[in-house]
Scaffold this motif. Sequence first.
Motif, mmCIF file in Angstrom:
data_model
loop_
_atom_site.group_PDB
_atom_site.id
_atom_site.type_symbol
_atom_site.label_atom_id
_atom_site.label_comp_id
_atom_site.label_asym_id
_atom_site.label_seq_id
_atom_site.Cartn_x
_atom_site.Cartn_y
_atom_site.Cartn_z
ATOM 1 N N TYR A 31 -17.487 -2.177 -8.879
ATOM 2 C CA TYR A 31 -17.075 -1.547 -7.840
ATOM 3 C C TYR A 31 -18.187 -0.815 -7.007
ATOM 4 O O TYR A 31 -19.072 -0.418 -7.617
ATOM 5 N N HIS A 87 -9.487 3.362 -9.452
ATOM 6 C CA HIS A 87 -9.782 2.530 -8.405
ATOM 7 C C HIS A 87 -8.054 2.257 -7.805
ATOM 8 O O HIS A 87 -7.977 2.392 -6.487
ATOM 9 N N ALA A 88 -7.054 2.031 -8.478
ATOM 10 C CA ALA A 88 -5.832 2.081 -8.331
ATOM 11 C C ALA A 88 -5.535 3.188 -7.857
ATOM 12 O O ALA A 88 -4.741 3.045 -6.708
ATOM 13 N N GLU A 109 -6.796 3.295 -4.075
ATOM 14 C CA GLU A 109 -6.114 2.436 -3.259
ATOM 15 C C GLU A 109 -4.707 2.924 -2.945
ATOM 16 O O GLU A 109 -4.078 2.782 -1.613
ATOM 17 N N GLU A 110 -3.899 3.487 -3.784
ATOM 18 C CA GLU A 110 -2.682 4.138 -3.535
ATOM 19 C C GLU A 110 -2.713 5.291 -2.838
ATOM 20 O O GLU A 110 -1.817 5.673 -1.650
#
Length: 137
Positions: free
Chosen positions: A134, A40-41, A44-45
Amino acid sequence: MRGAWACAALAALVVAALSGGCTGGEEPTTVRDLSVEEAHALIEERGDDPSFVILDVRTRDEYVAGHIEGAINLDYYDRSFAAAVGALDPGDTYLVYCRSGVRSAAAIDIMVKKGFSDLYNLEGGTVAWTAAGYPLA
């Protein structure tokens, strides 16, 4: 003792081959398993980066029922899967997932053999993704 040295030498060769050390200076292959939170990170990045691809290797029906937003679908079970993967840019970064992580790991093996160098496997697939809260699109 000779057997131990042979095993050590073989292990060194395997590590060198997997890291690109025996390929004449090519970029080493990076394959990492990511937890749901790490994946998920990463999304996002890198989500807006055109060289970052989220690859869903489940069947078309599974994909239509719900997928990670922004993912493209290439069915691992389709006979043309290897050819379809070959049409992708091996220089891009891929987050690969399936329902539980088994097909994505197998898909990544194919991708490594085709020269892809920056690959991530979502541990637990969509089962873990949804269990962590999520959403699927």
